[in-house]
Design an enzyme around this catalytic site. Structure first.
Site, PDB file in Angstrom:
ATOM      1  N   SER A   1      36.686  32.568  26.093  1.00 54.86           N
ATOM      2  CA  SER A   1      37.772  33.506  26.449  1.00 54.86           C
ATOM      3  C   SER A   1      39.097  32.825  26.156  1.00 54.86           C
ATOM      4  O   SER A   1      39.178  31.586  26.125  1.00 54.86           O
ATOM      5  CB  SER A   1      37.675  33.818  27.939  1.00 54.86           C
ATOM      6  OG  SER A   1      38.889  34.363  28.416  1.00 54.86           O
TER       7      SER A   1
ATOM      8  N   TYR B   1      36.699  31.556  36.892  1.00 53.23           N
ATOM      9  CA  TYR B   1      36.342  31.999  35.530  1.00 53.23           C
ATOM     10  C   TYR B   1      36.941  31.073  34.478  1.00 53.23           C
ATOM     11  O   TYR B   1      36.260  30.619  33.562  1.00 53.23           O
ATOM     12  CB  TYR B   1      36.857  33.430  35.363  1.00 53.23           C
ATOM     13  CG  TYR B   1      36.679  34.073  34.007  1.00 53.23           C
ATOM     14  CD1 TYR B   1      35.483  34.704  33.665  1.00 53.23           C
ATOM     15  CD2 TYR B   1      37.726  34.093  33.079  1.00 53.23           C
ATOM     16  CE1 TYR B   1      35.336  35.339  32.437  1.00 53.23           C
ATOM     17  CE2 TYR B   1      37.580  34.734  31.854  1.00 53.23           C
ATOM     18  CZ  TYR B   1      36.386  35.349  31.534  1.00 53.23           C
ATOM     19  OH  TYR B   1      36.244  35.980  30.318  1.00 53.23           O
TER      20      TYR B   1
ATOM     21  N   LYS C   1      35.234  28.825  31.352  1.00 55.71           N
ATOM     22  CA  LYS C   1      35.572  29.118  29.957  1.00 55.71           C
ATOM     23  C   LYS C   1      36.194  27.882  29.292  1.00 55.71           C
ATOM     24  O   LYS C   1      35.940  27.610  28.116  1.00 55.71           O
ATOM     25  CB  LYS C   1      36.514  30.331  29.869  1.00 55.71           C
ATOM     26  CG  LYS C   1      35.864  31.633  30.313  1.00 55.71           C
ATOM     27  CD  LYS C   1      34.647  32.024  29.469  1.00 55.71           C
ATOM     28  CE  LYS C   1      34.086  33.392  29.808  1.00 55.71           C
ATOM     29  NZ  LYS C   1      32.917  33.776  29.010  1.00 55.71           N
TER      30      LYS C   1
HETATM   31  N1  LIG Z   1      36.498  42.097  27.336  1.00 53.98           N
HETATM   32  C1  LIG Z   1      37.361  41.141  27.136  1.00 53.98           C
HETATM   33  O1  LIG Z   1      38.553  41.411  26.941  1.00 53.98           O
HETATM   34  C2  LIG Z   1      36.918  39.697  27.106  1.00 53.98           C
HETATM   35  C3  LIG Z   1      37.884  38.726  26.850  1.00 53.98           C
HETATM   36  C4  LIG Z   1      37.513  37.395  26.794  1.00 53.98           C
HETATM   37  C5  LIG Z   1      36.194  37.032  26.973  1.00 53.98           C
HETATM   38  N2  LIG Z   1      35.264  37.981  27.237  1.00 53.98           N
HETATM   39  C6  LIG Z   1      33.869  37.522  27.415  1.00 53.98           C
HETATM   40  O2  LIG Z   1      33.009  38.316  26.628  1.00 53.98           O
HETATM   41  C7  LIG Z   1      31.732  38.410  27.259  1.00 53.98           C
HETATM   42  C8  LIG Z   1      31.373  39.879  27.411  1.00 53.98           C
HETATM   43  O3  LIG Z   1      32.349  40.497  28.235  1.00 53.98           O
HETATM   44  P1  LIG Z   1      32.623  42.072  28.250  1.00 53.98           P
HETATM   45  O4  LIG Z   1      34.066  42.245  28.473  1.00 53.98           O
HETATM   46  O5  LIG Z   1      31.963  42.705  27.121  1.00 53.98           O
HETATM   47  O6  LIG Z   1      31.932  42.437  29.629  1.00 53.98           O
HETATM   48  P2  LIG Z   1      30.934  43.592  30.041  1.00 53.98           P
HETATM   49  O7  LIG Z   1      31.257  44.867  29.345  1.00 53.98           O
HETATM   50  O8  LIG Z   1      30.907  43.573  31.539  1.00 53.98           O
HETATM   51  O9  LIG Z   1      29.559  43.072  29.485  1.00 53.98           O
HETATM   52  C9  LIG Z   1      28.900  41.976  30.051  1.00 53.98           C
HETATM   53  C10 LIG Z   1      27.462  42.017  29.596  1.00 53.98           C
HETATM   54  O10 LIG Z   1      26.785  40.896  30.173  1.00 53.98           O
HETATM   55  C11 LIG Z   1      25.659  41.394  30.913  1.00 53.98           C
HETATM   56  N3  LIG Z   1      25.405  40.527  32.064  1.00 53.98           N
HETATM   57  C12 LIG Z   1      26.230  40.240  33.094  1.00 53.98           C
HETATM   58  N4  LIG Z   1      25.617  39.415  33.954  1.00 53.98           N
HETATM   59  C13 LIG Z   1      24.385  39.172  33.446  1.00 53.98           C
HETATM   60  C14 LIG Z   1      23.273  38.400  33.884  1.00 53.98           C
HETATM   61  N5  LIG Z   1      23.291  37.692  35.008  1.00 53.98           N
HETATM   62  N6  LIG Z   1      22.167  38.382  33.101  1.00 53.98           N
HETATM   63  C15 LIG Z   1      22.113  39.113  31.942  1.00 53.98           C
HETATM   64  N7  LIG Z   1      23.134  39.852  31.481  1.00 53.98           N
HETATM   65  C16 LIG Z   1      24.253  39.883  32.238  1.00 53.98           C
HETATM   66  C17 LIG Z   1      26.031  42.826  31.312  1.00 53.98           C
HETATM   67  O11 LIG Z   1      24.914  43.646  31.475  1.00 53.98           O
HETATM   68  P3  LIG Z   1      24.180  44.006  32.849  1.00 53.98           P
HETATM   69  O12 LIG Z   1      25.235  44.340  33.838  1.00 53.98           O
HETATM   70  O13 LIG Z   1      23.304  45.152  32.444  1.00 53.98           O
HETATM   71  O14 LIG Z   1      23.416  42.784  33.194  1.00 53.98           O
HETATM   72  C18 LIG Z   1      26.760  43.280  30.043  1.00 53.98           C
HETATM   73  O15 LIG Z   1      25.836  43.678  29.062  1.00 53.98           O
HETATM   74  C19 LIG Z   1      31.865  37.659  28.590  1.00 53.98           C
HETATM   75  O16 LIG Z   1      31.365  36.346  28.431  1.00 53.98           O
HETATM   76  C20 LIG Z   1      33.356  37.641  28.844  1.00 53.98           C
HETATM   77  O17 LIG Z   1      33.766  36.572  29.629  1.00 53.98           O
HETATM   78  C21 LIG Z   1      35.595  39.312  27.330  1.00 53.98           C
END
Ligand SMILES: NC(=O)c1ccc[n+]([C@@H]2O[C@H](COP(=O)([O-])OP(=O)(O)OC[C@H]3O[C@@H](n4cnc5c(N)ncnc54)[C@H](OP(=O)(O)O)[C@@H]3O)[C@@H](O)[C@H]2O)c1
Length: 263
Positions: free
Chosen positions: A148, A161, A165
């Site tokens: 991130s 968090y 990261k």
């Molecule tokens: N969106 C952003 O702007 C952003 C920015 C920087 C970094 N990130 C990183 O990108 C990654 C994805 O984030 P996102 O924004 O796409 O979030 P999201 O929409 O909440 O997706 C997270 C995914 O991880 C799964 N997950 C969560 N806990 C889990 C567990 N214990 N076991 C298995 N699967 C699990 C969730 O599915 P279930 O709930 O079905 O398990 C979902 O498919 C993360 O690592 C986040 O830190 C995101």
């Protein structure tokens, strides 16, 4: 003449595919020709998983799915076994599953701290370790770890968090130097990506549209990112065009970290 990213004949594991970035990565890797094995805690017949499967199959791709909690090592092992039994190999690992565990350092309890470590740090190392024997056998073994922009700079209330990261930067370096040259390891540090989670974040403000506009103004590209852009970057990094890249975490944030915030 055109330059194409072609991952056909390769198998990619993507964790956290039921929503957001993971779903975008799964789609783009499938579009590049890789067979994709995805997981998350959602049931395989959930509408999110079924929707993704239909999209991938609609473009002629191959998609497998298993319900897995990535904080449980035995479930990770069975996901790796499941993938190998269906696909025969693992070439690309995109360790993406994670969650915003946002607290203030003074108020965060040890349980939240530990869950953050288990999910946002340890699961990535463990997944890499379990895939290692298969990635080593591949002619294109690569691990992509979803970090991130909080690995570079943070804001109050995003603890712990940001701690995990930041630690992923070190994990990427260790895996790259210890597991190369057979396996490349790269971190991706996205900034604000259009996801349901970020939509909820905007909705938590009294004027969501004003907050969105203010946030967009912090981005030199003049908008937020898309999950397809993160997925496309993963496809490129997995390809032979990026074969000299390893051991580094790439920020993909529309230039936000380049901008000092005191304007
Ligand atoms: N969106 C952003 O702007 C952003 C920015 C920087 C970094 N990130 C990183 O990108 C990654 C994805 O984030 P996102 O924004 O796409 O979030 P999201 O929409 O909440 O997706 C997270 C995914 O991880 C799964 N997950 C969560 N806990 C889990 C567990 N214990 N076991 C298995 N699967 C699990 C969730 O599915 P279930 O709930 O079905 O398990 C979902 O498919 C993360 O690592 C986040 O830190 C995101």
């Amino acid at each position: 003449m055109s330059l194409e990213v072609d991952l056909s004949g390769q198998t990619a594991i993507v964790t956290g595919v039921s929503s957001g970035i993971g779903a975008g990565v799964a789609k783009m890797l499938a579009k590049a020709g890789a067979a994709v094995a995805g997981c998350s805690r959602s049931l395989d017949h959930s509408k999110e998983v079924q929707g993704l499967a239909a999209e991938i199959e609609g473009i002629g791709g191959t998609f497998y799915y298993k319900q897995v909690d990535v904080t449980k090592n035995d479930q990770l092992q069975s996901f790796v076994d499941y993938t190998v039994s269906h696909c025969g190999s693992i070439d690309i690992l995109v360790s993406n599953a994670g969650a915003n565990i946002f607290e203030k350092a003074l108020h965060c309890g040890s349980e939240r701290w530990q869950y953050n470590i288990d999910l946002n740090l340890q699961s990535h190392w463990m997944m890499g370790k379990l895939c290692h024997p298969y990635l080593k056998k591949s002619s294109n073994g690569i691990i992509l770890i979803m970090s991130s922009n909080h690995a570079v700079a943070t804001i109050p209330g995003c603890f712990p968090y940001n701690v995990t990261k930041t630690s992923l930067t070190g994990l990427v370096r260790s895996l790259a130097i210890e597991w190369g040259p057979d396996i490349r390891t790269i971190g991706l540090a996205p900034g604000f990506i259009e996801t349901n989670g970020n939509e909820d974040w905007f909705r938590s403000f009294s004027d969501p549209q004003a907050e969105r506009t203010r946030t967009i103004q912090l981005h030199p590209v003049g908008r937020l990112g898309t999950v397809e852009e993160v997925g496309g970057f993963c496809a490129f990094l997995s390809s032979s065009y990026a074969a000299f890249a390893t051991g580094v975490t790439y920020v993909i944030d529309g230039g936000r970290t380049a901008l000092l915030q005191d304007m």
